[in-house]
Design an enzyme around this catalytic site. Structure first.
Site, PDB file in Angstrom:
ATOM      1  N   ASP A  10     -40.895  16.568 -14.883  1.00  0.00           N
ATOM      2  CA  ASP A  10     -40.824  17.504 -13.825  1.00  0.00           C
ATOM      3  C   ASP A  10     -39.345  18.358 -13.973  1.00  0.00           C
ATOM      4  O   ASP A  10     -38.620  17.805 -14.768  1.00  0.00           O
ATOM      5  CB  ASP A  10     -40.249  16.589 -12.515  1.00  0.00           C
ATOM      6  CG  ASP A  10     -40.037  17.375 -11.387  1.00  0.00           C
ATOM      7  OD1 ASP A  10     -40.620  18.340 -11.127  1.00  0.00           O
ATOM      8  OD2 ASP A  10     -39.142  17.011 -10.651  1.00  0.00           O
ATOM      9  N   ASP A  12     -37.547  20.642 -10.993  1.00  0.00           N
ATOM     10  CA  ASP A  12     -36.486  20.464  -9.936  1.00  0.00           C
ATOM     11  C   ASP A  12     -36.217  19.395  -9.483  1.00  0.00           C
ATOM     12  O   ASP A  12     -36.766  18.554  -9.301  1.00  0.00           O
ATOM     13  CB  ASP A  12     -37.275  21.435  -9.119  1.00  0.00           C
ATOM     14  CG  ASP A  12     -37.536  22.748  -9.147  1.00  0.00           C
ATOM     15  OD1 ASP A  12     -36.420  23.746  -9.665  1.00  0.00           O
ATOM     16  OD2 ASP A  12     -38.850  23.322  -9.049  1.00  0.00           O
ATOM     17  N   GLU A  19     -32.212  22.239  -6.354  1.00  0.00           N
ATOM     18  CA  GLU A  19     -33.052  22.719  -5.074  1.00  0.00           C
ATOM     19  C   GLU A  19     -31.659  23.153  -3.945  1.00  0.00           C
ATOM     20  O   GLU A  19     -31.697  24.547  -3.503  1.00  0.00           O
ATOM     21  CB  GLU A  19     -33.637  21.290  -4.208  1.00  0.00           C
ATOM     22  CG  GLU A  19     -34.796  20.967  -4.858  1.00  0.00           C
ATOM     23  CD  GLU A  19     -35.981  22.153  -4.871  1.00  0.00           C
ATOM     24  OE1 GLU A  19     -35.966  22.970  -4.332  1.00  0.00           O
ATOM     25  OE2 GLU A  19     -37.081  21.866  -5.440  1.00  0.00           O
ATOM     26  N   ARG A  57     -43.871  26.723   1.082  1.00  0.00           N
ATOM     27  CA  ARG A  57     -42.393  26.381   2.080  1.00  0.00           C
ATOM     28  C   ARG A  57     -42.445  27.497   2.777  1.00  0.00           C
ATOM     29  O   ARG A  57     -41.894  27.194   4.177  1.00  0.00           O
ATOM     30  CB  ARG A  57     -41.410  25.996   0.890  1.00  0.00           C
ATOM     31  CG  ARG A  57     -40.190  25.235   1.547  1.00  0.00           C
ATOM     32  CD  ARG A  57     -39.188  24.839   0.656  1.00  0.00           C
ATOM     33  NE  ARG A  57     -39.909  23.659  -0.080  1.00  0.00           N
ATOM     34  CZ  ARG A  57     -39.701  23.408  -1.593  1.00  0.00           C
ATOM     35  NH1 ARG A  57     -38.789  24.313  -2.110  1.00  0.00           N
ATOM     36  NH2 ARG A  57     -40.156  22.483  -2.333  1.00  0.00           N
ATOM     37  N   THR A 127     -42.894  24.532  -9.746  1.00  0.00           N
ATOM     38  CA  THR A 127     -42.028  25.804  -9.519  1.00  0.00           C
ATOM     39  C   THR A 127     -42.900  26.993 -10.587  1.00  0.00           C
ATOM     40  O   THR A 127     -43.509  26.366 -11.398  1.00  0.00           O
ATOM     41  CB  THR A 127     -40.611  25.438 -10.021  1.00  0.00           C
ATOM     42  OG1 THR A 127     -39.899  26.596  -9.172  1.00  0.00           O
ATOM     43  CG2 THR A 127     -40.174  25.508 -11.593  1.00  0.00           C
ATOM     44  N   ASN A 131     -39.188  30.345 -13.636  1.00  0.00           N
ATOM     45  CA  ASN A 131     -37.975  29.646 -13.537  1.00  0.00           C
ATOM     46  C   ASN A 131     -37.775  28.577 -14.544  1.00  0.00           C
ATOM     47  O   ASN A 131     -36.740  27.995 -14.875  1.00  0.00           O
ATOM     48  CB  ASN A 131     -38.207  28.784 -11.994  1.00  0.00           C
ATOM     49  CG  ASN A 131     -38.373  29.950 -10.930  1.00  0.00           C
ATOM     50  OD1 ASN A 131     -37.827  30.982 -11.000  1.00  0.00           O
ATOM     51  ND2 ASN A 131     -38.781  29.375  -9.620  1.00  0.00           N
ATOM     52  N   ASP A 186     -38.286  13.070  -9.826  1.00  0.00           N
ATOM     53  CA  ASP A 186     -36.886  12.662  -9.005  1.00  0.00           C
ATOM     54  C   ASP A 186     -37.438  12.347  -7.572  1.00  0.00           C
ATOM     55  O   ASP A 186     -36.520  12.331  -6.729  1.00  0.00           O
ATOM     56  CB  ASP A 186     -35.981  13.826  -8.998  1.00  0.00           C
ATOM     57  CG  ASP A 186     -36.661  15.086  -8.286  1.00  0.00           C
ATOM     58  OD1 ASP A 186     -37.690  15.630  -8.648  1.00  0.00           O
ATOM     59  OD2 ASP A 186     -36.260  15.576  -7.211  1.00  0.00           O
TER      60      ASP A 186
HETATM   61  C1  XBP Z   1     -40.605  21.780  -6.813  1.00  0.00           C
HETATM   62  C2  XBP Z   1     -40.482  22.577  -5.682  1.00  0.00           C
HETATM   63  C3  XBP Z   1     -40.554  23.943  -6.069  1.00  0.00           C
HETATM   64  C4  XBP Z   1     -39.097  24.668  -5.899  1.00  0.00           C
HETATM   65  C5  XBP Z   1     -39.428  26.012  -5.610  1.00  0.00           C
HETATM   66  O1  XBP Z   1     -41.007  20.453  -6.619  1.00  0.00           O
HETATM   67  O2  XBP Z   1     -41.051  22.216  -4.468  1.00  0.00           O
HETATM   68  O3  XBP Z   1     -41.461  24.409  -5.052  1.00  0.00           O
HETATM   69  O4  XBP Z   1     -38.601  24.141  -4.546  1.00  0.00           O
HETATM   70  O5  XBP Z   1     -40.328  26.453  -6.555  1.00  0.00           O
HETATM   71  P1  XBP Z   1     -41.322  19.627  -8.086  1.00  0.00           P
HETATM   72  P2  XBP Z   1     -41.098  28.050  -6.456  1.00  0.00           P
HETATM   73  O6  XBP Z   1     -39.747  19.196  -8.391  1.00  0.00           O
HETATM   74  O7  XBP Z   1     -41.917  18.341  -7.371  1.00  0.00           O
HETATM   75  O8  XBP Z   1     -42.190  20.123  -8.922  1.00  0.00           O
HETATM   76  O9  XBP Z   1     -40.317  28.815  -5.162  1.00  0.00           O
HETATM   77  O10 XBP Z   1     -41.033  28.845  -7.733  1.00  0.00           O
HETATM   78  O11 XBP Z   1     -42.474  27.553  -6.024  1.00  0.00           O
HETATM   79 MG    MG Z   2     -38.921  17.499  -8.538  1.00  0.00          MG
END
Ligand code: XBP
Ligand code: MG
Length: 263
Positions: A10, A12, A19, A57, A127, A131, A186
């Site tokens: 993963d 993020d 975040e 979101r 994401t 990114n 995470d």
């Molecule tokens: C990560 C997310 C992502 C980021 C934003 O979840 O939820 O949406 O917060 O990314 P995970 P974008 O770590 O479970 O993959 O704005 O590019 O969608």
């Molecule tokens: Mg994550």
């Protein structure tokens, strides 16, 4: 019994703590730029993380906090959200280019050790692909995206985590069964996604996810550990190891292959 062949990460919260001081700040910059008075506090953002995906979101936030909102100038809501999100991605990738979001402890070390040991690498993230690219390039170097045999990201699948789709996507790109891989996550949503695709999963918690339920994880630690900075094991058995390294991952993987989990 499968041998361990690949590690699937993963992004993020796992590769970097993106975040609170990254995505959240970038969303707020995009809102201000669009003349909106929306501001996502650290606490509110923690609630909004229940929904993965930035566009999803924003939509969730509008439904909850501004149910009567209509985009200015008669623009459709999908297009308006997409425009806001593109601005947010621009801000977020600039923050990465400025070096404001470092990798978490042990991440660069483990990636290097895994490559040396001949393990393959992949990404499975919610994401946006830009990114992922920016994070890898600005923390590990221009060639780092090439270290990964699969980068499954964002809208590559219609259903984001906790759905298992993005992990299925990565496994297909790798051409490997889930039993030959380990996932790194995470969050409880990430764990559900990885387990849903059949992957055993190591969890590194962060401030937003520490209190979540990680039943079913192979190991839960505070971070991957570095020389001189040992990890703390929160659940599971690391056999006294101070770091998540390839020998520990091979042991955990072999054990999971041979034993029924008790958790
Ligand atoms: C990560 C997310 C992502 C980021 C934003 O979840 O939820 O949406 O917060 O990314 P995970 P974008 O770590 O479970 O993959 O704005 O590019 O969608
Ligand atoms: Mg994550």
């Amino acid at each position: 019994m499968y041998e361990l062949k690949a590690l699937v990460f993963d992004v993020d919260g796992t590769l970097a703590d993106t975040e609170r001081d990254g995505h959240r700040v970038a969303f707020n910059l995009a809102f201000a730029e669009a003349g909106l008075d929306w501001n996502w506090s650290i606490e509110l953002y923690g609630e909004l993380l229940a929904v993965t995906g930035g566009k999803e979101r924003i939509r969730f936030y509008l439904q909850r906090h501004h149910p009567g909102f209509r985009p200015p100038g008669g623009e459709g809501l999908d297009a308006f959200i997409a425009g806001l999100h593109a601005a947010k991605t621009r801000h977020f990738t600039r923050m990465l280019a400025e070096g404001r979001l470092p990798l978490r402890p042990g991440v660069a070390r483990l990636l290097g050790e895994a490559r040396e040991a001949g393990l393959r690498l992949a990404i499975a993230t919610t994401t946006t692909p830009a990114n992922v690219e920016a994070l890898l390039v600005h923390t590990l170097g221009a060639d780092a995206p090439g270290w990964f045999d699969a980068i499954s990201a964002g809208d590559a699948v219609p259903a984001k985590k906790p759905a298992a789709d993005i992990y299925h996507h990565a496994l297909e790109a790798l051409g490997l069964p889930a039993a030959a891989c380990l996932a790194f996550e995470d969050s409880a949503h990430g764990l559900a996604a990885a387990r849903g695709a059949g992957l055993e999963t190591v969890i590194t918690v962060n401030d937003y996810t520490r209190g979540q339920d990680f039943t079913g994880a192979l190991l839960v630690v505070d971070h991957l550990g570095e020389p001189g900075r040992p990890m703390t094991v929160l659940a599971g058995d690391a056999g006294g190891a101070a770091m998540v390294d390839v020998p520990l991952l091979r042991r955990l993987h072999a054990r999971a292959q041979g034993l029924e989990r008790t958790a």
